[in-house]
Design a protein around this motif. Structure first.
Motif, mmCIF file in Angstrom:
data_model
loop_
_atom_site.group_PDB
_atom_site.id
_atom_site.type_symbol
_atom_site.label_atom_id
_atom_site.label_comp_id
_atom_site.label_asym_id
_atom_site.label_seq_id
_atom_site.Cartn_x
_atom_site.Cartn_y
_atom_site.Cartn_z
ATOM 1 N N ALA A 160 0.838 -1.201 0.000
ATOM 2 C CA ALA A 160 0.000 0.000 0.000
ATOM 3 C C ALA A 160 0.869 1.246 0.000
ATOM 4 C CB ALA A 160 -0.915 -0.003 1.213
ATOM 5 N N LEU A 161 0.406 2.301 -0.727
ATOM 6 C CA LEU A 161 1.149 3.559 -0.768
ATOM 7 C C LEU A 161 1.182 4.210 0.607
ATOM 8 C CD1 LEU A 161 2.548 5.855 -2.353
ATOM 9 C CD2 LEU A 161 0.265 6.767 -2.860
ATOM 10 N N PHE A 162 0.066 4.114 1.336
ATOM 11 C CA PHE A 162 -0.029 4.724 2.661
ATOM 12 C C PHE A 162 0.354 3.681 3.713
ATOM 13 C CE2 PHE A 162 -2.438 7.599 0.135
ATOM 14 C CZ PHE A 162 -2.378 8.832 0.782
ATOM 15 N N PRO A 163 1.398 3.924 4.475
ATOM 16 C CA PRO A 163 1.791 2.972 5.520
ATOM 17 C C PRO A 163 0.810 3.018 6.683
ATOM 18 C CG PRO A 163 3.136 4.938 5.655
ATOM 19 C CD PRO A 163 2.291 5.088 4.422
ATOM 20 N N PRO A 164 0.807 1.955 7.545
ATOM 21 C CA PRO A 164 -0.099 1.963 8.701
ATOM 22 C C PRO A 164 0.100 3.184 9.594
ATOM 23 C CG PRO A 164 0.850 -0.218 8.378
ATOM 24 C CD PRO A 164 1.569 0.691 7.437
ATOM 25 N N GLU A 165 1.336 3.610 9.752
ATOM 26 C CA GLU A 165 1.638 4.786 10.568
ATOM 27 C C GLU A 165 2.280 5.837 9.672
ATOM 28 O OE1 GLU A 165 1.476 7.012 13.973
ATOM 29 O OE2 GLU A 165 0.820 4.917 13.796
#
Length: 788
Positions: free
Chosen positions: A145-150
């Protein structure tokens, strides 16, 4: 002179017989059937009302945005085929989130939580947002995913945001170039969109908007087909209630003010109300759906029926004042005024029949419903006015004595009508010439009106959907889809080299097309894989398509894998501005068709259908209106058996139409569907005043009675009722200004204006024209035999 007219009012029985033949061929006598047994008639009426109530509950709302263009044409059938194969757009809720601090770390976190929560809303199938974007894949692995969990912080966050803004998948498609607007596409279950569950689902989304994003300072709005359909559905239901209440109140208030008796108010106002109930019930039993045009049927029925109920009540009232008993008074009113009532409904029916020549199923259905409502209204008015008069009018002798010398309101109107009549018949030739020149000049202006159509005109403009679409137009090239369908020839598969090259060529052509943006297709994924993963082989492409959620794949590839769509978006502009974009794109695709023979490549989508068909459909309706002028004039002339009448009604009939068109031109407006339908219907309805005057003039025209005196008498006798009914009808139509639907507001005020202009034409054009033609007839015949 006025005393002679007052004397004429009292001795109305002298002209009861009139000419031997009826202009309605005796159909007016239908109104005498019910009055012979008024109690039994009321019992039958009550049963019909009960049935009508159940019929009204059967009426469903057609909130489809494509309803206006629904037809048997090849283009619409192709659009329907694409919609069935690739149904996503019909069920997408577009969530538009905008603000200068959209990509601030805290706001982005809350936006991601909001996106996650929306996927749990009952009735959703899937969701696409900027958080759906992926990083470049490592060899042999699925992309992360482009957006990391944090999310990172500080300088690392700023660098990350630049990466997000430059991501090829979301830039200019799900995130605006300046990073201030994000588009979230939420796909709903088709069963939810088609049912009452849509209200709850959209309500749940709005609740999440408030709960998750209320403290972010971001502006969040909903658009998309399901939201627009829901707003149309709510507006149609709300408008129907408004029209019923305000239209009925207008009729009752004006009737009671001028009649000053509850019984006359009941006789004049209740039959139109019952006609509305019976007509709507009949439409329900006939399985008609309520839509943007049928929603205005209530005020139209009021217009059709109230005019004649007022004329009948006025005629009976005059006879009661002259000393007749109530049964005789209402019977004679039906015999004298009834033929004109039949004829006015006949001209209204012709107007609705004229709509059958439209290519739009919606407009044809409106014409069918209007014709049915016209027939029901005629029977209701002719039957119920005398029945209610006989049942509710009491102490007619006392009433006659009271109002013979104290009828100030009606007498003031008679004096006004007499004042106009004397001046109009003074120099009929001059006034007729002025009328011809004036109407001709207005006709030239009307002829220069251009067709106009925008999708937003079908949707409530005081709600969120239109505002959200406007933001998408400004930031993401538009909210309205334009699709290019690519159907494969037999023997070619989805992943064959020829098919992939065809998709690539079409995608490139659509991308380069001026005015089209936000282009998506299978080629988008293939390019991304080639650039980021360094792999353009078919096996990798198949692998990635297989792991994409089903609802996303179906946006571009149909279930049988024999067709794909290249999807683009355009702004919601007027069809005259969209048509060059669509035509140019279609023309540029010609080279692709030539390069890849056997592949069917077609530009479709609601925006394309509207751009191509709206202008021709509006022009066809407008030409039908021109033909209607001639047909109605011939119809009236044949009914009266008089060429004088045929020519006399032409100018008064045309004037309201060309005058209304001139007002549209002065406002910078063109001819829309709502305006041309309003003018078509108003032409037929506006002739009511003309027909009632000509009918009275026919009764007053006898050997030995000068044409000027006959015109003056007819004006004094029917004028007050014409003025009052025009006021009521205009009020009944103008209530549509309270609608949230722009098309209905336009329909309402334009119809009301046309009705007022019809009265102006009746008073200032019809009288001198009729007078001049009567004199011309006398000179040609060399006799004083009545010309009408």
């Amino acid at each position: 002179m006025l005393e002679k007219h007052r004397e004429n009012e009292v001795h109305v029985d002298k002209v009861e017989q009139g000419p031997a033949s009826s202009i309605a061929f005796g159909l007016e006598r239908l109104g005498l059937v019910a009055v012979r047994a008024p109690i039994v008639s009321c019992i039958v009426l009550l049963a019909l009302i009960v049935g009508a109530v159940f019929g009204i509950y059967r009426i469903k709302i057609d909130d489809s945005l494509s309803q206006l263009f629904r037809s048997d044409t090849r283009e619409f059938k192709q659009y329907e085929e694409v919609t069935k194969k690739f149904p996503a757009e019909e069920f997408d809720v577009l969530v538009v989130v905008e603000g200068k601090t959209l990509l601030a770390r805290n706001n982005l976190e809350k936006l991601r939580d909001f996106v996650t929560d929306m996927q749990l809303v009952e009735g959703t199938r899937g969701l696409v947002s900027l958080f759906s974007a992926r990083q470049a894949p490592a060899p042999g692995k699925l992309p992360a995913a482009l957006f990391p969990p944090e999310l990172p912080e500080g300088a690392a966050y700023d660098k990350f945001i630049e990466t997000v803004k430059n991501n090829e998948i979301i830039r200019g498609k799900l995130l605006s170039e300046d990073g201030t607007l994000a588009l979230i596409v939420l796909s709903l279950d088709p069963e939810v969109v088609a049912s009452s569950k849509l209200t709850k689902t959209v309500g749940d989304i709005r609740a999440l908007m408030k709960e998750d994003l209320s403290d972010t300072g971001l502006n969040v709005q909903l658009s998309g087909v399901p939201v627009m359909q829901l707003e149309i559905r709510n507006a149609v239901e709300r408008d129907g209630l408004t029209y019923n209440i305000l239209g009925i109140l207008a009729g009752c208030i004006i009737a009671i003010i001028f009649f000053r008796k509850i019984s006359f108010m009941i006789a004049a106002a209740f039959p139109p109300m019952i006609a509305i109930l019976l007509a709507l019930g009949a439409l329900g039993w006939a399985n008609f759906n309520l839509n943007m045009f049928l929603n205005v049927m209530t005020p139209l029925i009021m217009v059709i029926s109230f005019s004649d109920s007022m004329q009948l009540t006025f005629a009976a009232r005059d006879r009661l004042i002259a000393g007749q008993d109530k049964f005789t008074a209402f019977k004679n009113a039906v015999l004298v005024v009834g033929p004109a009532c039949v004829l006015t409904h006949g001209t209204a029916g012709i107007s609705f029949i004229a709509l059958q020549f439209s290519d739009s199923d919606l407009i044809r259905k409106f014409g069918e419903a209007g014709l049915a409502a016209t027939i029901i209204a005629l029977v209701a008015v002719l039957s119920l006015v005398p029945v209610f008069g006989v049942l509710f009018v009491r102490n007619e002798k006392v009433f006659a004595v009271k109002f013979q010398g104290a009828d100030a309101g009606v007498q003031a109107l008679r004096n006004f009508c007499y004042w106009i009549a004397v001046r109009m018949v003074g120099r009929p030739g001059l006034f007729s010439l002025i009328a011809v020149l004036f109407v001709g000049g207005l006709g030239v202006i009307y002829a220069n009106l251009e067709p106009r159509y925008r999708l937003a005109d079908q949707v409530p403009d005081k709600r969120q959907a239109v505002a959200a679409s406007d933001r998408l137009d400004a930031k993401l090239t538009g909210a309205n889809p334009v699709n290019v369908l690519i159907a494969f020839p037999k023997g070619e598969s989805l992943y064959s080299p020829e098919t992939l090259q065809t998709i690539a060529d079409v995608h490139a052509t659509v991308e380069k097309a001026a005015g089209v943006g936000n282009v998506w297709s299978l080629e988008t994924l293939r390019r991304w894989l080639a650039e980021k993963a360094g792999s353009a082989d078919v096996a990798t492409l198949k692998e990635y398509v297989s792991v994409i959620p089903e609802h996303l794949v179906r946006r571009f590839i149909d279930a049988e894998q024999d067709a794909v769509v290249v999807a683009g978006r355009v702004p919601d502009k007027d069809s005259s501005q969209l048509l060059p974009i669509v035509d140019k794109l279609d023309s540029e695709l010609g080279a692709v068709r030539k390069k890849h023979p056997g592949y069917e490549i077609a530009v479709t989508g609601l925006a394309a259908i509207a751009a191509r068909n709206s202008a021709s459909m509006i022009e066809k309706l407008n030409r039908g209106l021109t033909v209607e002028f001639a047909l109605v004039a011939i119809f009236i002339g044949l009914a009266f058996r008089s060429w004088v009448v045929m020519f006399a009604c032409i100018l008064p009939g045309i004037f309201p139409v060309v005058m209304s068109g001139t007002v549209l031109w002065a406002m910078g407006e063109g001819l829309q569907f709502a305006s041309v339908v309003a003018l078509t219907v108003s032409f037929g309805l506006g002739l009511s005043a003309t027909i009632h005057f000509l009918n009275r003039l026919r009764l007053e025209s006898k050997p030995g009675v000068g044409s000027a005196l006959a015109v003056e008498r007819a004006t004094v006798l029917v004028g007050p009722a014409l003025i009052l009914t025009t006021v009521v009808l205009a009020c009944g139509l103008v209530v549509t200004v309270f609608s949230d639907l722009p098309s209905l507001r336009l329909f309402g005020w334009l119809s009301a204006f046309s009705m007022v202009m019809a009265l102006v034409a009746d008073l200032f054009i019809l009288r001198p024209t009729a007078m001049w033609l009567i004199n011309l007839h006398g000179k040609l015949q060399g006799t004083d035999k009545p010309a009408i």
